[in-house]
Design a protein around this motif. Structure first.
Motif, PDB file in Angstrom:
ATOM      1  N   ARG A 175      -5.703  -4.754   1.188  1.00 41.78           N
ATOM      2  CA  ARG A 175      -6.226  -4.241  -0.096  1.00 41.78           C
ATOM      3  C   ARG A 175      -7.075  -5.012  -0.716  1.00 41.78           C
ATOM      4  O   ARG A 175      -8.030  -4.791  -1.527  1.00 41.78           O
ATOM      5  CB  ARG A 175      -4.895  -3.854  -0.557  1.00 41.78           C
ATOM      6  N   ARG A 176      -6.767  -6.430  -1.026  1.00 39.36           N
ATOM      7  CA  ARG A 176      -7.430  -7.444  -1.725  1.00 39.36           C
ATOM      8  C   ARG A 176      -8.617  -7.545  -1.189  1.00 39.36           C
ATOM      9  O   ARG A 176      -9.653  -7.833  -2.062  1.00 39.36           O
ATOM     10  CB  ARG A 176      -6.317  -8.614  -1.864  1.00 39.36           C
TER      11      ARG A 176
ATOM     12  N   LEU B 146     -14.519  -6.961  -2.009  1.00 39.91           N
ATOM     13  CA  LEU B 146     -15.975  -6.623  -1.684  1.00 39.91           C
ATOM     14  C   LEU B 146     -16.557  -5.424  -2.467  1.00 39.91           C
ATOM     15  O   LEU B 146     -17.603  -5.421  -2.757  1.00 39.91           O
ATOM     16  CB  LEU B 146     -15.845  -6.271  -0.236  1.00 39.91           C
ATOM     17  N   ALA B 147     -15.388  -4.952  -3.107  1.00 41.88           N
ATOM     18  CA  ALA B 147     -16.042  -3.636  -4.097  1.00 41.88           C
ATOM     19  C   ALA B 147     -16.643  -4.410  -5.181  1.00 41.88           C
ATOM     20  O   ALA B 147     -17.660  -3.973  -5.853  1.00 41.88           O
ATOM     21  CB  ALA B 147     -15.067  -2.855  -4.387  1.00 41.88           C
TER      22      ALA B 147
ATOM     23  N   VAL C 258     -10.962 -13.676  -4.002  1.00 41.65           N
ATOM     24  CA  VAL C 258      -9.879 -12.958  -3.428  1.00 41.65           C
ATOM     25  C   VAL C 258      -8.629 -13.647  -3.715  1.00 41.65           C
ATOM     26  O   VAL C 258      -7.534 -12.712  -3.752  1.00 41.65           O
ATOM     27  CB  VAL C 258     -10.334 -12.603  -2.018  1.00 41.65           C
ATOM     28  N   LYS C 259      -8.523 -14.803  -3.952  1.00 39.85           N
ATOM     29  CA  LYS C 259      -7.123 -15.523  -4.019  1.00 39.85           C
ATOM     30  C   LYS C 259      -6.764 -15.324  -5.602  1.00 39.85           C
ATOM     31  O   LYS C 259      -5.959 -15.737  -6.100  1.00 39.85           O
ATOM     32  CB  LYS C 259      -7.230 -16.904  -3.556  1.00 39.85           C
TER      33      LYS C 259
ATOM     34  N   GLY D  40      -8.677 -17.198   3.498  1.00 38.27           N
ATOM     35  CA  GLY D  40      -7.479 -17.995   2.689  1.00 38.27           C
ATOM     36  C   GLY D  40      -6.432 -17.120   2.341  1.00 38.27           C
ATOM     37  O   GLY D  40      -5.288 -17.649   2.727  1.00 38.27           O
ATOM     38  N   LEU D  41      -6.591 -15.950   2.491  1.00 36.69           N
ATOM     39  CA  LEU D  41      -5.265 -15.096   2.409  1.00 36.69           C
ATOM     40  C   LEU D  41      -4.328 -14.974   3.571  1.00 36.69           C
ATOM     41  O   LEU D  41      -3.174 -15.157   3.462  1.00 36.69           O
ATOM     42  CB  LEU D  41      -5.458 -13.495   1.971  1.00 36.69           C
ATOM     43  N   LYS D  42      -5.042 -15.196   4.935  1.00 41.73           N
ATOM     44  CA  LYS D  42      -4.436 -15.257   6.086  1.00 41.73           C
ATOM     45  C   LYS D  42      -3.646 -16.751   6.076  1.00 41.73           C
ATOM     46  O   LYS D  42      -2.317 -16.685   6.539  1.00 41.73           O
ATOM     47  CB  LYS D  42      -5.279 -15.077   7.291  1.00 41.73           C
ATOM     48  N   ARG D  43      -4.264 -17.565   5.576  1.00 41.67           N
ATOM     49  CA  ARG D  43      -3.798 -19.000   5.792  1.00 41.67           C
ATOM     50  C   ARG D  43      -2.379 -18.991   4.885  1.00 41.67           C
ATOM     51  O   ARG D  43      -1.354 -19.867   5.141  1.00 41.67           O
ATOM     52  CB  ARG D  43      -4.781 -20.092   5.213  1.00 41.67           C
ATOM     53  N   ASP D  44      -2.687 -18.221   3.824  1.00 43.12           N
ATOM     54  CA  ASP D  44      -1.317 -18.308   3.032  1.00 43.12           C
ATOM     55  C   ASP D  44      -0.534 -17.192   3.337  1.00 43.12           C
ATOM     56  O   ASP D  44       0.699 -16.970   2.743  1.00 43.12           O
ATOM     57  CB  ASP D  44      -1.929 -17.996   1.588  1.00 43.12           C
TER      58      ASP D  44
END
Length: 350
Positions: A112-113, A118-119, A149-150, A99-103
């Motif tokens: 980093r996010r 995952l942590a 993540v978003k 989703g971050l890549k799409r944005d």
């Protein structure tokens, strides 16, 4: 102001009404669970909020803005599906970053996010692993990390724990609750598991045939159901038919007894609910209201208690809880004397 406000939602599939003029508010940071039988409209409601279904009428207001015309990918919320819907060709990190890549989030910020997400779900070291090499619980965590993540203000979860075994389901449920508190996001979760809903939620909303029939804190909804459906569906209360006696009590022919609640039973009462665990076995019969007797037809051991099916004097079949600390349950065929407090009697209107 409510984070999410649903007003007058109507959704039909052919002749079937899935949502029937439904109103519901969700507060910022609230964990809300949707309960109801199959076909009650729970998953349809999630899909309308997410934008995967369109309501015939009504409003979907997110922070006061009507998002009914906003496509799913542009809505500031995320949805986690029951199947997890992981991309089999992408690694764990690739799934979470999708989703971050799409944005068009810059690579350094994206990495980093993803690491933070995952942590959060304790999957450090799994970044390069493909989904087929993950257990069911690990897949669930990847799907959750991808949804978080978003950093959505609102997360929709459709049976997120349904594919897990009982022990993992309970542990993961509490982890999910802890994550919700940590992120501060509002969660709306669909589940068929009543214990799960009661344990995790700030508030429970019960749906029947596309309508919201009761909503409130778990304990309040459990102890004071508003309708026959809620009483029977949530925790399996005994729903006892009869009629008000005009003197503040409720005559129940099936028990051959009169029920008395803490407050006088009014004329609009159609039935009364009585939880199995609120009924006690007495060594001898009690005179007056809130007492009956019957014959034990079945005994089922459930671990920390036993469930008795007792045929009452008037013919009603009562579910009665018997705690292990009270000794061995009475055997099938034995006559038992029953009693309960006025606080256990819940008048029902619907």
């Amino acid at each position: 102001m409510a984070l999410l406000s649903l007003r007058g939602l109507v959704k039909r599939f052919g002749d079937t009404v899935a949502l029937d003029h439904l109103d519901l508010d969700v507060a910022p940071g609230e964990f809300l669970t949707l309960l109801g039988g199959s076909g009650s409209g729970k998953s349809t409601l999630l899909r309308v909020v997410a934008g995967f279904e369109t309501a015939e009428s009504g409003a979907v207001l997110l922070e006061g803005r009507d998002i009914a015309a906003v496509p799913p990918h542009a809505r500031p919320l995320n949805m986690m599906f029951q199947s997890y819907a992981l991309f089999p060709h992408l690694s764990v990190a690739g799934n979470v970053a999708y989703g971050l890549k799409r944005d068009d989030v810059p690579r350094a910020e994206r990495d980093r996010r993803v690491a933070e997400a995952l942590a959060l779900v304790r999957l450090q070291g799994f970044e390069r692993r493909l989904p087929y090499r993950l257990s069911g619980g690990q897949k669930q965590r990847v799907a959750l990390a991808r949804a978080l993540v978003k950093r959505p203000r609102l997360l929709l979860l459709d049976e997120p724990l349904g594919a897990l075994d009982a022990n993992l389901r309970e542990r993961t449920g509490f982890e999910l609750r802890a994550l919700q508190r940590e992120t501060g996001a509002a969660f709306i979760m669909v589940t068929h598991d009543q214990n799960e809903a009661l344990a995790l939620a700030d508030r429970v909303a019960v749906l029947e045939a596309g309508r919201l029939v009761q909503a409130g804190p778990p304990r309040a909804v459990y102890e004071r159901p508003a309708t026959r459906f809620v009483a029977g569906f949530l925790g399996g209360a005994n729903v006892l038919e009869g009629q008000p006696d005009g003197a503040g009590g409720f005559d129940c022919p099936g028990l051959a007894a009169t029920l008395r609640a803490e407050a006088p039973v009014d004329r609009g009462t159609a039935a009364c609910a009585l939880r199995p665990e609120r009924i006690t076995l007495r060594p001898s019969p009690l005179a007056g209201a809130n007492a009956s007797q019957g014959v034990v037809e079945e005994v089922a051991f459930r671990g920390d208690d036993s469930l008795l099916l007792v045929r009452a004097a008037g013919g009603a079949l009562l579910r009665v809880g018997h705690a292990e600390e009270d000794g061995a349950p009475p055997p099938r065929g034995s006559t038992v004397h029953l009693a309960w407090e006025a606080a256990a009697v819940v008048p029902l209107r619907g």
